[in-house]
Enzyme design. Structure first.
Site, PDB file in Angstrom:
ATOM      1  N   ARG A 149      -2.334   4.615   2.373  1.00 43.28           N
ATOM      2  CA  ARG A 149      -3.289   4.115   1.386  1.00 43.28           C
ATOM      3  C   ARG A 149      -2.705   4.155  -0.019  1.00 43.28           C
ATOM      4  NH1 ARG A 149      -7.705   1.663   3.610  1.00 43.28           N
ATOM      5  NH2 ARG A 149      -8.470   1.803   1.476  1.00 43.28           N
ATOM      6  N   VAL A 150      -3.026   3.174  -0.806  1.00 39.42           N
ATOM      7  CA  VAL A 150      -2.609   3.168  -2.198  1.00 39.42           C
ATOM      8  C   VAL A 150      -3.792   3.481  -3.117  1.00 39.42           C
ATOM      9  CG1 VAL A 150      -0.690   1.590  -1.886  1.00 39.42           C
ATOM     10  CG2 VAL A 150      -2.967   0.678  -2.337  1.00 39.42           C
ATOM     11  N   ASP A 151      -4.954   3.758  -2.513  1.00 41.02           N
ATOM     12  CA  ASP A 151      -6.116   4.095  -3.332  1.00 41.02           C
ATOM     13  C   ASP A 151      -6.478   5.569  -3.127  1.00 41.02           C
ATOM     14  OD1 ASP A 151      -7.022   4.053  -0.754  1.00 41.02           O
ATOM     15  OD2 ASP A 151      -8.367   2.340  -1.031  1.00 41.02           O
ATOM     16  N   ASP A 152      -7.611   5.979  -3.611  1.00 42.02           N
ATOM     17  CA  ASP A 152      -7.985   7.385  -3.503  1.00 42.02           C
ATOM     18  C   ASP A 152      -8.712   7.673  -2.202  1.00 42.02           C
ATOM     19  OD1 ASP A 152      -6.809   8.338  -5.843  1.00 42.02           O
ATOM     20  OD2 ASP A 152      -8.403   7.414  -7.019  1.00 42.02           O
ATOM     21  N   VAL A 153      -8.115   7.222  -1.121  1.00 41.61           N
ATOM     22  CA  VAL A 153      -8.674   7.488   0.193  1.00 41.61           C
ATOM     23  C   VAL A 153      -7.668   8.344   0.949  1.00 41.61           C
ATOM     24  CG1 VAL A 153      -9.312   6.451   2.407  1.00 41.61           C
ATOM     25  CG2 VAL A 153     -10.054   5.382   0.272  1.00 41.61           C
TER      26      VAL A 153
END
Ligand code: 6R9
Length: 704
Positions: A569-573
């Protein structure tokens, strides 16, 4: 190209390999791959010859795929129209596909088989029974306790229970378009409940049985579902889960928010005891009593292809989980077609997906895809480690399983016991092994291939998401399609993956970037419940000159052969044991504790879970850190979200690294959590309001 992505600056690209990370940006987020494997193998593994002794292969080699793939992207309408005509349509469609992925050009939408009328339940059950296959086993119930006698279901029996349950739902006032929530153990009645909803056009919202009352109530309220299908409880390994009590607590929370849960249908799964719940009169009924007296015939509701089939909640970067919407026709066609080709699903196979129907994998590869292909399936109620780490392999032998589909985290956990428990079984029935949920590190890939599959079975490393509804990138078991351990390889029919920069520029050839998909596939996400804006800003923030993209939230590297290597993931997941959890969700849970001043949550490489949950906690002034508090914060996460959100590390942080404008610098927190703290890795800390915070955190690390 226009970039509409406000959070673009927060996106980080993850290195696929250690060799890569040396060259990567300071934002790099270390992965399980980088930790467990010195380099990602470029070794090419052909589909073993032994596979073709068991199967003719559904296509004539890789060249046949190449030709079909080309056709599927050159003329998606012709390709999918042909595929879809293999199903029963009560009325034909007038247009195969239309869409808009570019917000600047108007409303974002995807439509497949417009005007067509069908019913997924009819295609999964009635069609097979009418063709004379009613006596074929559909579900083999494998209970938690090895050896317990439980009922298995033929297709005719599933159809019977589905119709009765559908009538029970109707008696409770459920109508087409209403949302019904399902909070059940992984037993045959769970897919039966989903199919009953689909039969009458009710939209199901399955909530995984591991969620807490708090999390369940949020999903009930968001979906506005007043009818809930549940069970008294279930044993998972040695742990009892009292599902009814959790639903009861959730209905109280709903009541406080002015939403009355009107009816519960309760399956009895535990033996009578003083714990057997007393049902609420007038509201609750026991499943077995309700279906026994229900009308055994229930006509199907013919649904528009674009009518919603289900909602499934999943975590995103921001606080509240999103209700991902899938519709009827496209989802049906795509779940069925991917099941068939990726797993080489053929008559006589026994398919075993270990995922719970509370997740998308259980939706597409238990309830829908395999049933639409008339497969026989194992429904496993327990866990792979109970009573010991040999359980899965004994199940394979006992039911002569042909394909097993599981997650890397399970494989890594089982690897710890060595080859013994595996080699105690024969596993001769297996022809293919599937993997899903997170990147499979090559070490686990090799163990799966060599130890579990005895080097006879190809591995389907399948990359996809709740939002994509079905498998998007995966190798097909075809002559001439070499596998590379750790790469999901090439796209499924109709799927056009592209790599883009955070600015929205397409990257040609080999390279690394954000993974996006150009043009829709049949089971594209259709919306987020009650939140069009969130749907658009999350998934369609990037627009090229002519069209937009579906943005996946994953990073990806493409090699010289065009193979895809998902980097995470590149997000805050956080992806922990294959479950998605938003860091913001965990943070909100922790700061609810009165002693907590501030918290920041990041993922860190975990040898079994892939990523673990690492929480930095700053306590209120005057509060002492203690084991009791540690325990209380753990309970806080379990209570607000569920047991699987329990943190792996809690770091008492005197302060958090912040910019002068007060923004927490998560990239530094990620580095400290993964113990990657030399000056080079940490990068520039001069923009911090107080750079000495970093040294303090390194010195106070509980992992030191
Ligand atoms: C099906 C499912 C989706 C996220 C996805 C990605 C990760 C799933 C993967 C994989 C690498 C694979 N993911 N499969 N990463 N290789 N084969 O898991 O859906 O729960 O929505 O998670 O899981 O990061 O974005 P979901």
């Amino acid at each position: 190209p226009a970039l509409l992505l406000p959070a673009a600056a927060g996106l980080v690209l993850t290195p696929a390999t250690r060799t890569h990370s040396s060259a990567a940006a300071p934002h790099a987020r270390p992965t399980i791959r980088a930790v467990l494997d010195v380099d990602v193998s470029q070794q090419r593994v052909p589909v073993p010859a032994a596979f073709f002794e068991k199967s003719d292969g559904l296509l004539n080699g890789k060249a046949a795929y190449d030709e079909m793939y080309q056709r599927s992207v050159d003329d998606p309408s012709a390709f999918w129209g042909e595929v879809a005509s293999q199903f029963h349509w009560e009325e034909p469609w007038s247009e195969v596909m239309s869409y808009n992925f570019a917000p600047s050009k108007g409303e974002v939408f995807t439509s497949w088989f417009k005007g067509g009328k069908t019913n997924v339940c009819f295609n999964a059950l009635d069609r097979h029974v009418a063709a004379g296959h009613g006596d074929q086993v559909a579900f083999i119930h494998e209970p938690n306790e090895e050896g317990e006698t439980v009922k298995s279901y033929t297709y005719a029996e599933v159809l019977d229970e589905v119709q009765r349950l559908a009538n029970v739902l109707k008696e409770k006032g459920v109508r087409k378009g209403d949302r019904v929530s399902i909070f059940m153990p992984m037993v045959p009645q769970l897919p039966i409940a989903m199919l009953a909803c689909a039969r009458i056009g009710a939209v199901h919202s399955v909530v995984f049985g591991g969620f807490s009352a708090e999390a369940l109530s949020g999903r009930l309220i968001d979906a506005q579902s007043t009818v809930v299908l549940t069970a008294d409880g279930v044993m998972r390994g040695v742990k009892p889960i009292n599902l009814y009590d959790i639903v009861q607590a959730a209905t109280k929370i709903c009541g406080e928010a002015c939403m009355e849960v009107e009816a519960l249908v309760v399956l009895k799964r535990l033996p009578d005891s003083d714990k057997t719940p007393t049902l609420v009169e007038g509201r609750d009924v026991w499943w077995s009593e309700a279906i026994a007296s229900a009308d055994p015939k229930c006509d199907v509701e013919w649904m528009d292809a674009e009518d919603p089939l289900f909602v499934l909640y999943t975590s995103g970067s921001t606080g509240k989980p999103k209700g991902v919407l899938h519709s009827t026709g496209g989802y049906m066609v795509y779940a069925a077609t991917t099941s068939k080709y990726v797993f080489d699903l053929q008559d006589g196979d026994t398919f075993f997906c270990t995922a719970d129907c509370g997740w998308i994998t259980g939706h597409s590869y238990v309830t829908y895809g395999p049933m639409l292909n008339r497969a026989t399936q194992v429904i496993f109620e327990g866990v792979p480690s109970y009573p010991d780490n040999g359980r899965l392999w004994r199940i394979v032998d006992e039911h002569q399983v042909t394909q097993i589909y599981t997650a890397p985290t399970a494989i890594r956990a089982l690897m710890r016991s060595g080859e013994g428990p595996v080699k105690a079984s024969s596993r001769k029935s297996l022809k293919l092994l599937g993997s899903v949920g997170e990147p499979i590190n090559p070490e686990a890939w090799r163990w799966y291939f060599e130890v579990v599959g005895d080097s006879r079975c190809p591995i389907a490393d399948t990359w996809w998401q709740t939002e994509t509804g079905g498998i998007m990138i995966a190798p097909l078991p075809l002559e001439g399609w070499a596998q590379k351990p750790g790469s999901a390889s090439l796209p499924f029919f109709g799927v056009q993956p592209v790599l883009i920069t955070p600015e929205g520029k397409e990257i040609e050839g080999p390279g690394e970037g954000l993974l996006a998909i150009k043009a829709p596939w049949p089971s594209t996400i259709r919306g987020v419940v009650g939140d069009y804006d969130r749907y658009v800003t999350t998934y369609f923030p990037i627009e090229g000159e002519e069209y937009g993209y579906y943005l996946t939230g994953d990073g990806c590297r493409r090699d010289e052969d065009g193979y895809h290597w998902i980097t995470g993931r590149v997000d805050d997941v956080i992806n922990t044991s294959g479950h998605r959890i938003g860091t913001a969700e965990v943070e909100s849970a922790v700061v609810l504790h009165p002693d907590v001043a501030e918290a920041a949550v990041v993922g860190f490489p975990h040898p079994i879970k892939g990523e673990g949950i690492y929480i930095y906690v700053t306590l209120n002034e005057g509060v002492e850190q203690s084991d009791e508090l540690l325990q209380a914060l753990r309970m806080q996460c379990r209570g607000e979200i569920g047991a699987f959100a329990s943190p792996d590390v809690i770091h008492w942080a005197p302060a958090l690294p912040k910019t002068r404008s007060g923004k927490i610098m998560r990239r530094i927190l990620r580095k400290i959590a993964s113990k990657d703290t030399d000056a080079d890795s940490l990068g520039d800390t001069s923009t911090l309001a107080d750079p000495s915070v970093v040294d303090t955190l390194i010195a106070t690390s509980p992992l030191a």
